[in-house]
Each structure stands twice: as C-alpha cells, then as structure tokens.
Write a protein that holds these residues in place. Structure first.
Motif, PDB file in Angstrom:
ATOM      1  N   LYS A 106      70.625  81.239  27.900  1.00 51.13           N
ATOM      2  CA  LYS A 106      69.198  81.151  27.684  1.00 51.13           C
ATOM      3  C   LYS A 106      68.614  80.021  28.531  1.00 51.13           C
ATOM      4  O   LYS A 106      69.287  79.041  28.827  1.00 51.13           O
ATOM      5  N   PRO A 107      67.341  80.131  28.918  1.00 49.41           N
ATOM      6  CA  PRO A 107      66.713  79.031  29.657  1.00 49.41           C
ATOM      7  C   PRO A 107      66.758  77.739  28.841  1.00 49.41           C
ATOM      8  O   PRO A 107      66.658  77.755  27.609  1.00 49.41           O
ATOM      9  N   LEU A 128      65.677  69.790  38.849  1.00 51.80           N
ATOM     10  CA  LEU A 128      66.988  70.300  38.477  1.00 51.80           C
ATOM     11  C   LEU A 128      67.126  71.779  38.828  1.00 51.80           C
ATOM     12  O   LEU A 128      66.176  72.551  38.719  1.00 51.80           O
ATOM     13  N   ASN A 129      68.324  72.157  39.235  1.00 47.80           N
ATOM     14  CA  ASN A 129      68.630  73.574  39.410  1.00 47.80           C
ATOM     15  C   ASN A 129      69.026  74.151  38.041  1.00 47.80           C
ATOM     16  O   ASN A 129      69.101  73.407  37.046  1.00 47.80           O
ATOM     17  N   PRO A 130      69.280  75.457  37.928  1.00 45.48           N
ATOM     18  CA  PRO A 130      69.622  76.023  36.615  1.00 45.48           C
ATOM     19  C   PRO A 130      70.834  75.358  35.969  1.00 45.48           C
ATOM     20  O   PRO A 130      70.842  75.136  34.753  1.00 45.48           O
ATOM     21  N   ALA A 131      71.840  75.014  36.765  1.00 46.97           N
ATOM     22  CA  ALA A 131      73.002  74.328  36.197  1.00 46.97           C
ATOM     23  C   ALA A 131      72.612  72.942  35.693  1.00 46.97           C
ATOM     24  O   ALA A 131      73.115  72.476  34.660  1.00 46.97           O
ATOM     25  N   GLY A 132      71.705  72.272  36.411  1.00 46.18           N
ATOM     26  CA  GLY A 132      71.235  70.966  35.978  1.00 46.18           C
ATOM     27  C   GLY A 132      70.459  71.049  34.682  1.00 46.18           C
ATOM     28  O   GLY A 132      70.623  70.215  33.784  1.00 46.18           O
ATOM     29  N   ASP A 133      69.574  72.042  34.582  1.00 50.76           N
ATOM     30  CA  ASP A 133      68.823  72.251  33.349  1.00 50.76           C
ATOM     31  C   ASP A 133      69.773  72.457  32.169  1.00 50.76           C
ATOM     32  O   ASP A 133      69.628  71.856  31.103  1.00 50.76           O
ATOM     33  N   PHE A 134      70.738  73.346  32.374  1.00 50.18           N
ATOM     34  CA  PHE A 134      71.656  73.692  31.284  1.00 50.18           C
ATOM     35  C   PHE A 134      72.497  72.486  30.872  1.00 50.18           C
ATOM     36  O   PHE A 134      72.664  72.201  29.678  1.00 50.18           O
TER      37      PHE A 134
END
Length: 405
Positions: A5-6, A49-55
């Motif tokens: 999920k986001p 942040l990229n998606p991995a950073g967000d997660f």
C-alpha cells in the motif's frame, strides 16, 4: 509494482497504527511529537523519497512508535528498571568518521564495561514475551531481525556495510535510542532533511537524552548485567548535544576524538551519500557535500563551546593518527585516565584488532571532490578547530581518494 500500500507519512495515522498493532496507548512523554512533526514536514518538502524510501520511512516510524509503547509497558511492569543507576559512563565524543567506532569497540572488548550491541540499537526494547526469553523458553527475536535488516541494507547498497562494518552482536552506538525520540543525525544521514537538522540545532535535546537514559536502563536490565559496570557510549550526535548529555550524565568521563577535517568531511559525506541514494533518486552530491561540511562545522563549534563544562580531570583528547600509529600506547593513556589496569583487556583488544584487519579487503574509498568540496573550503570552515587541537593533516585525505578502515 503495487505490491504494498502507498505509505502514509502522517503523524496521527502512524500513532494510531502503532497503538492498534500493540494494543497499547501510552507513548510516554509527548515531547517527541515536536521533532516528529518537523521531521515529517521536512520529508514531505525536501527528501524526494522514491517508493522504497517512502515504504522504509513508514516502517521505521511504525517500529519506533511500537518500541515507545512497549518501553512504557516494561517500565510499568518492572518499576525496578528505572531505578537502575547509570554511574560515571565513559562517553566517546567526536565527529563522524573520526575513529570513534574503533575506540568504542576496543573498550567494549573489556568485559568490565557495559555496551550496546547492534541488535539493541536497532531494537532497544524487548518484545512483550521477553520474560520467556529470560526464562530460557524462547529465543530473542531481535538479533534475527537485525540480521535481516543488515542483509537488506547490503542488497540495497553493498557499500553501506563496508563503510561501517557491523553485525547483530557487534558493539554499536546508542544513536538508535535517540531515534526513539525522533531525534538525531541518523535521519539526516539517510534522507535529505536539512530544515529538520537546522530545527534540531536550535532545540534543547535534554528530553531525548532522558529517554535515551531510560532505554539504556532497559537494555541493561534485558542483558541481566550488573548496574555497577560503567557504560561505554558513543555517537557523533554528542558533538551537537554535549550540554544535554552532561545534563543527564553529569559525572560522565569524556574521551574527545580528533581527526583531520578533510578526512572527516569527505568520509561523512560518503557515508550519508551511500545511504541517501537508497531512498531517493534525486540526491545531489554537491548539495549533500555542502550540508555535511556545514554540519561538521556546527558539531565542532558546539563541542568547543560546551566542553568546558567537563572538569579537566574527567576529559581526555585522543587524535586519530595516534591510534593509527600506536594504538597500544594510546589505549594505555586512556586507561590511565580512567584509573584502570589495562592488563586484563589486552588479549581481547588484540583479538578485535586482528579481526578488523580483514576489513582492509573492503576499503572505504572517497574524496572531497566527489561532493564538490576542496581542502580550501574545509580549511575555511574548520581551520580554527585544527589550530585549537593541533589536528594533524592526512595528506591522502585532502585531494584524491582516501581509504579508511
């Protein structure tokens, strides 16, 4: 790829998720919410942040908040934890990359001291079933978790663990305990959050250090070691927050470490760069270099302003090149300063030195030029520090690549 999920990097949502996951609601002092607000805003505005950073940010916050809830649970269940004294800790205070890790691990080789292990700085708070671990009916999951996190870090960027080699049971700094208050340079070394860093520089960190001390008490209790053994502490954060450290540990004995700022700045920027690029696809090496040059100057200024609070008989200055040239004599000086016989520790210390030699196969290579910096820029910002402490120049660290282990 849509597998998760986001990320929801919103404070109340993160607080609610942690409370729901643990069934608890007491986070302790709400002071941590102030730096948390600033950090979240800085991430949204600056970190890119990229998606991995967000997660990973969401997961990190979720874990920290669960640890806060569990810590209060342990304090309520075992009030004797908070009664554990922390007397005369030995605190290593020096810029990032100034040899603090080597010195910390040499001292930790001596079984007369208490120290944090890497899995404990990642997970300082035991899980609710830890009493079964103490009774021998279960194994502590925290070292397993630490091992998994390190494997992921190595997969994401193999250089990160070459720069700062560690393992679940290796002696490690207590920066993770300050992260428990949403405080500290760990955030700045993994995300581009300059406004958060500047905000922290204007705040009194004493509440974060008070919570750190309570977590140290919890770690000591979980280790089941005598509270008579003095703690060995170290993190570059103490350079910025020496006043707060002394407010909480007024009888601390302080070892100040010094190193050529050309090497310090280049190495610190390299460490931060190799973490930041995991979490952001838009990191700018020159911007990061300027920020860590500024940060190093602030560290040094704050340390120089506060060190007079430490009585002369409770502080000693150690230079990086002295450890490089003759670590045995330098450690002898430190033990004389501590009023301890070094003889019982020689074998363990030599064992650590022998193991660390293997790290030369994986050198940390860096240069100022990689980050848009020059020796002249470093001299302009940190020349006063060099003169004040007679810091020797490392010729190889001023221009081209530098290897340090």
């Amino acid at each position: 790829m849509g597998w998760v999920k986001p990320a929801r990097l919103e404070k109340q949502a993160l607080l609610d998720d942690a409370a729901e996951a643990t069934g608890l609601e007491d986070f302790g002092s709400d002071w941590f919410e102030r730096p948390f607000d600033v950090l979240l805003e800085s991430i949204r505005a600056e970190a890119k942040l990229n998606p991995a950073g967000d997660f990973s940010a969401m997961q990190q916050f979720h874990k920290v908040l669960k640890d806060r809830l569990w810590a209060q649970m342990w304090f309520a269940r075992h009030p004797e934890i908070l009664a554990r004294p922390i007397r005369r800790p030995v605190v290593i205070v020096g810029p990032m990359r100034s040899g603090t890790t080597r010195l910390h691990r040499l001292l930790a080789s001596d079984q007369r001291f208490s120290f944090m292990r890497s899995f404990e700085t990642i997970s300082p708070v035991p899980r609710p079933d830890f009493e079964e671990v103490l009774a021998g009916r279960k194994k502590d999951f925290r070292p397993v978790l630490a091992g998994r996190i390190m494997k992921v870090a190595r997969l994401a960027n193999p250089r990160t663990l070459n720069i700062h080699p560690t393992g679940p049971y290796e002696p490690e700094e207590e920066l993770g305990l300050l992260v428990n208050s949403m405080w500290g340079m760990k955030h700045e070394a993994q995300w581009m959050v300059p406004s958060y860093g500047r905000w922290c520089e204007g705040e009194d960190a004493t509440p974060a250090y008070e919570h750190m001390a309570n977590l140290l008490r919890l770690v000591g209790w979980s280790q089941q070691v005598s509270s008579i053994r003095p703690w060995i502490l170290k993190t570059p954060q103490h350079m910025l927050d020496l006043d707060a450290l002394l407010n909480v540990f007024p009888d601390a004995r302080v070892i100040f470490t010094h190193r050529d700022p050309n090497a310090v700045v280049g190495s610190a920027a390299s460490l931060a760069w190799n973490q930041t690029i995991i979490y952001s696809d838009h990191a700018d090496a020159n911007e990061l270099g300027r920020e860590w040059l500024r940060k190093t100057r602030v560290e040094v200024e704050r340390m120089m302003a506060a060190r007079s609070r430490v009585p002369a008989e409770r502080r000693i200055d150690i230079h990086y090149e002295s450890m490089e040239r003759d670590w045995r004599s330098t450690m002898g000086r430190i033990y004389d300063f501590l009023g301890m016989d070094i003889a019982p520790a020689w074998t363990e210390m030599q064992g650590f030195i022998d193991r660390s030699r293997a790290l030369k196969r994986h050198p940390h290579n860096y240069s100022l030029a990689q980050f848009g910096l020059t020796p002249e820029m470093v001299q302009s910002e940190l020349g006063e520090y060099v003169d004040a402490f007679g810091v020797a120049s490392e010729t190889a660290g001023t221009g081209g690549a530098r290897s340090a282990h």
